[in-house]
Design a protein around this motif. Structure first.
Motif, short mmCIF file in Angstrom:
data_model
loop_
_atom_site.label_atom_id
_atom_site.label_comp_id
_atom_site.label_asym_id
_atom_site.label_seq_id
_atom_site.Cartn_x
_atom_site.Cartn_y
_atom_site.Cartn_z
N CYS A 239 0.85 -1.19 0.00
CA CYS A 239 0.00 0.00 0.00
C CYS A 239 0.89 1.24 0.00
O CYS A 239 1.85 1.32 0.75
CB CYS A 239 -0.90 -0.03 1.24
SG CYS A 239 -1.74 1.53 1.55
N CYS A 242 0.34 2.94 3.80
CA CYS A 242 0.76 2.31 5.06
C CYS A 242 1.77 1.20 4.88
O CYS A 242 2.36 0.73 5.85
CB CYS A 242 -0.46 1.81 5.83
SG CYS A 242 -1.22 0.36 5.04
N CYS A 251 -4.61 0.44 0.22
CA CYS A 251 -5.39 -0.65 0.84
C CYS A 251 -6.75 -0.15 1.34
O CYS A 251 -6.97 1.05 1.48
CB CYS A 251 -4.60 -1.29 1.97
SG CYS A 251 -4.51 -0.29 3.47
N CYS A 254 -6.65 2.13 4.51
CA CYS A 254 -6.29 3.53 4.27
C CYS A 254 -7.42 4.28 3.57
O CYS A 254 -7.68 5.45 3.87
CB CYS A 254 -5.00 3.61 3.46
SG CYS A 254 -3.57 3.13 4.43
ZN LIG Z 1 -2.76 1.16 3.59
#
Ligand SMILES: [Zn+2]
Length: 263
Positions: A239, A242, A251, A254
């Motif tokens: 991602c 993150c 993702c 997020c």
């Molecule tokens: Zn993420």
């Protein structure tokens, strides 16, 4: 599902299913000196509901002598579920909670150095989910909901559902007979719509045609492999926000948290 030298992170909510699972796994673990158990409880931040469950989970862990880790949405994601739900309406509370809770359990299990995660989904949960996914027309999910989930690349910890062939009634009976003190009041966000209708329908059919839940479960076991073989393999990448593994560029976690790009 389980090996003699596993370090199993057990997801313990404080309900009858997870406390039963914890108790059964603890009994098994005592016979395997190289196996380890850690209970993981996620405090989603649901006012008037979660505190009691955390207390009951703590009590059970203490009685059984199992290490217990409590993580919260607030500390991991900066917001409680109540805050997320009151500011976002695109999805149902259960959708936010499901995605964030899965991530929280993965993080806590990794932190505890576990190599496997056990969740307490019972036969009823599994069969309801199978039908729910069919009703939603979500073919990818139909293939993805399985008793043993392994990420071949090893980026997600393996997830197992040891109670997946135990009817809910039997889990409840075990919990009562064993004198387990568990939370009985349902979550205030409990999805009442379709899953509830499916639950009632299944119970009605099961009553008149015993064995139906097992038959649906077995049918899906047989169908799953061919379903998976026909689906394109999804590659995981990091991602952008993150760094956790995801199929897209950002993702689900997020996206739900509207996280700013940090890197
Ligand atoms: Zn993420």
């Amino acid at each position: 599902m389980l090996r003699f030298d596993d370090h199993i992170a057990v997801a313990v909510s404080g309900g009858k299913d997870s406390l039963t699972l914890l108790r059964v796994l603890r009994k098994l673990e005592k016979r395997f000196p190289r196996a380890t158990l850690t209970a993981v409880t996620v405090d989603e931040g649901i006012r008037g509901y979660r505190a009691e469950a955390v207390k009951l989970a703590k009590k059970s862990c203490k009685e059984l002598g199992v290490d217990h880790v409590v993580v919260s949405f607030r500390e991991l994601f900066g917001k409680t579920l109540d805050q997320i739900v009151s500011s976002k309406k695109e999805l149902s509370p259960c959708s936010y909670c499901g995605v964030l809770r899965r991530r929280a359990i993965q993080m806590a299990a990794r932190e505890a150095k576990a190599n496997k995660i056990a969740t307490a989904h019972n036969l009823d949960d599994e069969v309801q989910t199978i039908l729910l996914n069919i009703f939603h027309g979500d073919a990818k999910r139909i293939a993805r909901v399985e008793p043993v989930l392994v990420d071949p690349a090893g980026r997600f910890l393996q997830r197992v559902k040891p109670l997946c062939e135990i009817p809910e009634k039997e889990v409840a009976l075990y919990a009562y007979v064993s004198g387990i003190e568990f939370q009985t009041c349902p979550c205030p966000y409990l999805e009442t719509a379709l899953r509830n209708d499916i639950r009632e329908m299944l119970n009605r059919i099961e009553e008149r045609h015993p064995g139906t839940k097992f038959t649906i479960f077995r049918s899906m076991e047989r169908l799953r492999d061919s379903l998976k073989a026909s689906m394109a393999r999804t590659e995981l990448r990091n991602c952008l926000r993150c760094g956790e593994p995801t199929t897209g560029s950002v993702c689900e976690v997020c996206k739900m948290l509207d996280r700013a790009v940090v890197a």
